[in-house]
Design a protein around this motif. Structure first.
Motif, PDB file in Angstrom:
ATOM      1  N   THR A  50       0.842  -1.196   0.000  1.00 51.14           N
ATOM      2  CA  THR A  50       0.000   0.000   0.000  1.00 51.14           C
ATOM      3  C   THR A  50       0.876   1.244   0.000  1.00 51.14           C
ATOM      4  O   THR A  50       2.005   1.234   0.496  1.00 51.14           O
TER       5      THR A  50
ATOM      6  N   ILE B 171      -2.914  11.114  -5.880  1.00 45.01           N
ATOM      7  CA  ILE B 171      -3.611   9.847  -5.700  1.00 45.01           C
ATOM      8  C   ILE B 171      -3.771   9.640  -4.202  1.00 45.01           C
ATOM      9  O   ILE B 171      -2.786   9.623  -3.464  1.00 45.01           O
TER      10      ILE B 171
ATOM     11  N   SER C 195      -4.772   6.956  -2.486  1.00 43.06           N
ATOM     12  CA  SER C 195      -4.188   5.703  -2.011  1.00 43.06           C
ATOM     13  C   SER C 195      -4.068   4.718  -3.158  1.00 43.06           C
ATOM     14  O   SER C 195      -4.802   4.788  -4.147  1.00 43.06           O
TER      15      SER C 195
ATOM     16  N   SER D 221      -5.507  -1.509  -6.852  1.00 47.46           N
ATOM     17  CA  SER D 221      -6.471  -0.418  -7.011  1.00 47.46           C
ATOM     18  C   SER D 221      -5.835   0.918  -6.657  1.00 47.46           C
ATOM     19  O   SER D 221      -4.900   0.993  -5.862  1.00 47.46           O
ATOM     20  N   TYR D 222      -6.366   1.981  -7.284  1.00 42.81           N
ATOM     21  CA  TYR D 222      -5.985   3.368  -7.011  1.00 42.81           C
ATOM     22  C   TYR D 222      -7.271   4.138  -6.758  1.00 42.81           C
ATOM     23  O   TYR D 222      -8.258   3.969  -7.482  1.00 42.81           O
ATOM     24  N   THR D 223      -7.264   5.003  -5.761  1.00 45.57           N
ATOM     25  CA  THR D 223      -8.463   5.769  -5.442  1.00 45.57           C
ATOM     26  C   THR D 223      -8.124   7.251  -5.337  1.00 45.57           C
ATOM     27  O   THR D 223      -6.984   7.626  -5.042  1.00 45.57           O
ATOM     28  N   GLY D 224      -9.140   8.085  -5.580  1.00 48.70           N
ATOM     29  CA  GLY D 224      -8.991   9.530  -5.402  1.00 48.70           C
ATOM     30  C   GLY D 224      -7.937  10.149  -6.286  1.00 48.70           C
ATOM     31  O   GLY D 224      -7.040  10.842  -5.806  1.00 48.70           O
TER      32      GLY D 224
ATOM     33  N   ARG E 111     -10.758  14.095 -12.854  1.00 50.67           N
ATOM     34  CA  ARG E 111     -10.950  13.388 -11.592  1.00 50.67           C
ATOM     35  C   ARG E 111     -11.395  11.955 -11.874  1.00 50.67           C
ATOM     36  O   ARG E 111     -12.276  11.728 -12.711  1.00 50.67           O
TER      37      ARG E 111
ATOM     38  N   ARG F 278     -12.557   8.488  -9.701  1.00 45.34           N
ATOM     39  CA  ARG F 278     -12.869   7.953  -8.378  1.00 45.34           C
ATOM     40  C   ARG F 278     -11.999   6.743  -8.046  1.00 45.34           C
ATOM     41  O   ARG F 278     -11.536   6.589  -6.916  1.00 45.34           O
ATOM     42  N   GLY F 279     -11.757   5.885  -9.020  1.00 45.31           N
ATOM     43  CA  GLY F 279     -10.928   4.713  -8.742  1.00 45.31           C
ATOM     44  C   GLY F 279     -10.545   3.959  -9.999  1.00 45.31           C
ATOM     45  O   GLY F 279     -11.235   4.011 -11.016  1.00 45.31           O
TER      46      GLY F 279
ATOM     47  N   THR G  85      -9.171  -0.035 -10.953  1.00 42.99           N
ATOM     48  CA  THR G  85      -9.040  -1.371 -10.376  1.00 42.99           C
ATOM     49  C   THR G  85      -8.472  -2.336 -11.405  1.00 42.99           C
ATOM     50  O   THR G  85      -8.850  -2.296 -12.579  1.00 42.99           O
TER      51      THR G  85
ATOM     52  N   GLU H  78     -13.500   3.897 -12.743  1.00 42.44           N
ATOM     53  CA  GLU H  78     -14.800   4.300 -12.218  1.00 42.44           C
ATOM     54  C   GLU H  78     -14.815   5.797 -11.943  1.00 42.44           C
ATOM     55  O   GLU H  78     -13.874   6.343 -11.380  1.00 42.44           O
TER      56      GLU H  78
END
Length: 730
Positions: free
Chosen positions: A255, A274, A276, A313-316, A327, A329-330, A332, A386
């Motif tokens: 992570t 990013i 996370s 996965s990557y978020t934000g 932008r 959201r994620g 995967t 997403e």
């Protein structure tokens, strides 16, 4: 030429400088410190230099933008030490590694200030490597090692390994790392033979050594990379990097986050952040299994998938540039898989990297034979983006809720699709799509593609169909598009299925469109004007087209052609043609030499259902004659037999007039069925129509029936066509 990579110290320093991390375990109760070598006074930094910043706390709170690292001073190299008798094994390891490094690169300066031992904890301060040629190097503030032990012949283990701060400068790039730590690290072997003649194979061997190592936890508080770009700094910052559970080549999780990138661009600062990123279910053994030629039994690959990464996965995610923001959201990724190709490629990659004395023609033949094997090993089980939104002054709205790829490999593609699309472009219009997908895409067999590649590399003409895949379906739902101020074109659901492939050519199609709505402006001007005069403002309805070829009966069947317009009526037809051979489909030019007696009519049917068209036509036409609509309708229907006798044979007109008159008098459903006792050659149909038109109805078994309204148009019965072909399966 071969040389040995490493030793225990090389492995430790490589781990530290490379960015692997873990939290160090607590040290045991301290014992009196033993100073192995006094620390010399550090040399003064060069003029204008800036000292490195102190290490921050391990956990970094996400910030709107990264803070660039301060440029380090030129690494200070201690004076060559006068080494006494080592009192800890780690000192020998470090000293031997430094001596070997300097011996191999005499231009380098490398040493440390002091080594301190307290119980089983060793502290190394001021380890510095300096390259005067590039004015770069690496400087470690403090390295702490706990519970170190050697594992013969070349391995080692340690309970903890920590670096509080390290800074490196390499060709204009400055890298700083804070709070690096490892707990319970075991490296059974640190030596790997690097063969300059086989660089790729050597790298795979290193993966094998890494796969044999283990650790409980590895962490880094922060990494900052600053790249000088002509006086402007690009900065990359990683926070809270954590690896957990490394054993037998498998990694439980990795992570990191938040993550920042700031880079100058021609139009201003470009930023990426990013929140996370995380990966789990990682198996490095898949790399060695697939790319180590020694694992190929009898030189042949097993073609069995092995998972390299189970989930990532990557978020934000936010990317910003002048007048633009993106932008997400994620993102995967699931099941990134590897497999052995048909033939190993490691030796070939080595040869391409270092060159060869083989004749060019032999090299080309080898590349042609193995080219497909470079692409065969990889598969993406599932990839998805997403919540994608783009903001700009010339884009009123840009949103895609989902984009995904399933089962992508050299064998084909399971599905590619997107959905929740909402676009508004100024002066162009608005687009909305609930979902779109294309799938069941299958590439030709590997031996077919391999033969085509060999031919192309060898200067021959390859088979143009060797790389054309087959496609299973296209699916569209909730589609709507319209220009500003106009009625939009819309479709509730549209699906196109393909089947019955002959090579890359499908012999079965089924197109089904439900709930389409289109403005009349999309039609021909004259036809659009006529419909508007009849009182229609737009076209709404359903459409179906189903075609299939049956190789056993050599029959091409139009199983269903259906068009229904809301408030108007519907048309439904089917048709069976006999005598369509495989040769005609594989070679369309064969159709040009088709003899008239070869193509036969197996049967057909036409159903016409009227809701309002006849009434509107009679009313509209009557207006131009100053005649009441009902009177005009009655006169037209009574005169229909005479009108038809002028257009065709009188006896033929007399046979079909009654059904047409009944249909126009009481609009409902008119069915025309062609059902000959056996398929009739088209040559015979043409001859009969010329000689004896009235015999045509008997030859083809024609019946025409008019029925009053009975249910919806879609419920109107359809008489089966003799010897129907099989429709493609959904």
């Amino acid at each position: 030429m071969k040389r040995l990579i490493g030793g225990a110290a090389a492995a430790m320093i490589a781990i530290g400088a490379g960015g692997l991390t873990a939290f160090a375990q607590p040290a045991p109760a301290p014992e009196p410190a033993i100073i192995i070598k006094p620390a010399p006074a550090p040399a003064a930094p060069p003029a204008g230099g800036v000292q490195a910043a102190p290490a921050p706390a391990p956990t970094v709170t996400p910030a709107p933008a990264a803070t660039p690292a301060q440029a380090p001073t030129r690494p200070t190299v201690p004076a060559p030490p006068v080494r006494g008798e080592p009192v800890h094994a780690i000192q020998t390891v470090i000293d031997d590694w430094i001596d070997a490094l300097v011996a191999e690169n005499p231009i380098l300066s490398a040493d440390y200030e002091a080594i301190t031992v307290t119980g089983d904890t060793v502290t190394i301060t001021g380890l510095t490597i300096y390259d005067p040629a590039s004015d770069g190097g690496v400087q470690f503030d403090t390295i702490t090692i706990g519970g170190y032990s050697e594992l013969p012949p070349t391995g080692f283990a340690m309970a903890s390994f920590a670096i509080d701060h390290v800074i490196a400068r390499v060709e204009g790039a400055v890298t700083e790392m804070f709070n690096f730590g490892i707990s319970n690290l075991t490296v059974p072997e640190t030596g790997a033979m690097f063969d300059a003649e086989a660089p790729f194979t050597s790298i795979i061997d290193v993966f094998g050594l890494v796969a044999a190592s283990s650790l409980d936890r590895l962490s880094i508080g922060r990494i900052v990379v600053t790249q000088d770009q002509g006086g402007l700094n690009s900065v990359v910052t990683y926070n809270n990097y954590l690896v957990v559970g490394v054993d037998a080549g498998r990694i439980a999780s990795v992570t990191v986050g938040p993550y920042f990138v700031e880079s100058p661009s021609p139009d201003g600062l470009f930023r990426i952040s990013i929140a996370s990123a995380q990966s789990s279910g990682i198996d490095l053994n898949a790399i060695t299994h697939v790319f180590d030629d020694a694992n190929f039994a009898n030189g042949a690959g097993d073609l069995e998938w092995q998972t390299l990464i189970g989930h990532s996965s990557y978020t934000g995610i936010v990317a910003e540039a002048p007048d633009l923001q993106v932008r997400i959201r994620g993102i995967t990724l699931d099941d990134l898989n590897l497999r052995q190709p048909n033939q190993p490629v490691g030796a070939l990659i080595d040869m391409l990297l270092v060159g060869t004395d083989l004749p060019p023609i032999e090299v080309e033949e080898m590349i042609g034979d193995r080219m497909l094997d470079f692409f065969t090993p990889y598969e993406i089980g599932h990839f998805a983006i997403e919540g994608l939104d783009i903001y700009s002054h010339d884009i009123a709205r840009f949103h895609i809720g989902d984009f995904h790829i399933d089962n992508l490999s050299a064998d084909g593609l399971g599905e590619l699709g997107f959905g929740d699309v909402d676009l508004i472009l100024e002066d162009i219009g608005a687009l909305r799509i609930d979902s779109f997908a294309v799938g069941d895409i299958v590439m030709p067999p590997h031996d077919v593609m391999r033969a085509a590649i060999r031919a192309a590399v060898g200067g021959e003409e390859p088979d143009p169909l060797a790389f054309i895949p087959t496609v299973g379906y296209l699916d569209l739902a909730g589609f709507e598009f319209g220009a500003p101020g106009q009625i939009p074109f819309a479709v509730d659901r549209a699906q196109l299925l393909f089947g019955g492939y002959v090579g890359p050519t499908p012999t079965g199609y089924r197109l089904e469109v439900q709930g389409f709505a289109a403005p009349l402006t999309l039609l021909d001007d004259e036809f659009s004007r006529l419909l508007m005069q009849l009182g229609y403002s737009e076209a709404k309805g359903d459409f179906t087209l189903d075609i299939a070829w049956n190789e056993q009966t050599e029959t091409l069947a139009l199983n269903d052609l259906y068009l229904a317009l809301q408030g108007a009526g519907s048309i439904r037809a089917n048709l069976s043609l006999v005598g369509i051979t495989r040769e005609m489909l594989e070679n369309p030019e064969a159709m040009a030499t088709l003899a008239p007696e070869q193509l036969r009519l197996g049967g057909a049917q036409l159903l016409v259902t009227d809701e309002t068209v006849a009434n509107r036509l009679f009313a509209w036409t009557a207006e131009g004659t100053n005649t009441p609509a009902e009177q005009y309708r009655d006169e037209f229907i009574r005169g229909l037999p005479f009108l038809l006798s002028v257009m065709m044979d009188r006896d033929l007109a007399a046979q079909i007039s009654p059904a047409l008159q009944q249909f126009l008098r009481t609009p409902g459903t008119l069915s025309l069925t062609v059902a000959p006792a056996e398929p009739v050659p088209f040559a015979e149909i043409v001859d009969t129509l010329t000689r004896a038109p009235t015999d045509l109805l008997q030859l083809l078994g024609v019946t025409m029936v008019a029925e009053p309204p009975a249910g919806t148009p879609a419920e109107a019965p359809v008489t089966p066509v003799p010897a129907p072909a099989t429709a493609p399966a959904p």
